[in-house]
Structures are given as C-alpha cells and as structure tokens.
Design a protein around this motif. Structure first.
Motif: not given
Length: 172
Positions: A45-51, A53-59, A77-79, A125-131
């Motif tokens: 879970i921690g790893q997926r959340l960090q991934e 956060a990294d994706r959001l930083l790129g965006l 959101l990233v923080r 579900e949060l990962q899907k919400d980034v799309e």
C-alpha cells in the motif's frame, strides 16, 4: 489479500513445520504469519501510494509549464498522499510477540487485516481517479472537476487509516 497470507505460509522452512507440532506453537506461528502478511500488505500500500504521489508530481511539472493556477492544489494532494504512505508503512502492527504482555485476539487481527485489504482497494480506486486529472492536464480539460474526486478519495483513505488505528488502540 488471502493470497499474501498463503504465500507467507508456503515459504516457511522445514524447521518451522516441525516446530508447529509443539503445543501452543501453531497458534503463535499463525499469528506471526498474519503479522508478516500485514507487513507485506502495508508495504505494498505504501509503495503504491508513493508511486501515485510520483505520478502526480510528474503531472504537476507538466502543468507548471503551461498554467500555474492549480499547481499548489496538486502539491497539497501529493503531500497528503506521501504523509499517508509514511503512516501506513510505519504504523503499529496488529499483533504482539509471543512473549509480549499485550496480546491482540485472532478476531481483532482479522479485522485489522480486513482494514488493510480495504485500504489497498481504496488505493486502487485512487489510482483510477488520477486518469481524469491526467486527461485534463494533457487535453486542457476542467482541472477542478478532476481534482475533487482525488481529494475525496484521499480523505476516505485518511479516515479509514484513522479508524484502523483506533481499533488497534482498543484491542491492545
């Protein structure tokens, strides 16, 4: 999430299989395996959340090149995601050791494991919400309507984590 517990069980060495024959050891080892499964699940879970956060930083970087109006919102959101990832990675486990004075009952362990499994589902579900945010940034869509579901989902994750910690505090 039961597949994680089964993987931990099947990877135990031969000596541990022999020790399970000792009176009282089997129940202890079962709890130890649940703790290992809990640790693996929370690391995931921690790893997926960090991934995420990294994706959001790129965006955020991509957006900053064109429009600074919502960069701060993405940063918040990233923080929040990073803080939650850290809390989940280092939070208390739902089991005290064999000789510890504090014990967590099997039913409580199962409830805590279910909390963690639900957290993993919410992260997916949060990962899907980034799309939609990705599409809005790359396609010039409505950023505010893409950010709101992310904020709600992060809040849900934080509430679920807080509830898990409250349950753990009551049973230990």
């Amino acid at each position: 999430m039961d597949e994680i517990l089964e993987r931990v069980k099947t990877n135990r060495p031969a000596l541990e299989r022999w020790l399970r024959l000792l009176p009282g050891y089997a129940g202890y080892k079962e709890k130890e395996q649940r703790r290992d499964a809990d640790r693996i699940l929370r690391e995931t879970i921690g790893q997926r959340l960090q991934e995420l956060a990294d994706r959001l930083l790129g965006l955020q970087r991509e957006l900053a090149g064109r429009d600074l109006s919502h960069v701060d919102e993405i940063d918040r959101l990233v923080r929040r995601i990073q803080a939650l990832a850290d809390q989940i990675r280092v939070g208390r486990y739902g089991y005290a050791g064999f000789f510890d004075a504090i014990r967590v009952e099997e039913a409580a362990l199962e409830a805590l494991y279910q909390f963690d499994a639900d957290l993993l589902q919410k992260v997916e579900e949060l990962q899907k919400d980034v799309e939609p945010l990705d599409s809005a940034i790359r396609g010039g869509g409505d950023l505010l309507s893409a950010l709101r579901p992310l904020e709600r989902r992060i809040q849900e994750l934080q509430v679920a984590w807080t509830r898990r910690m409250e349950v753990l505090a009551r049973v230990s």
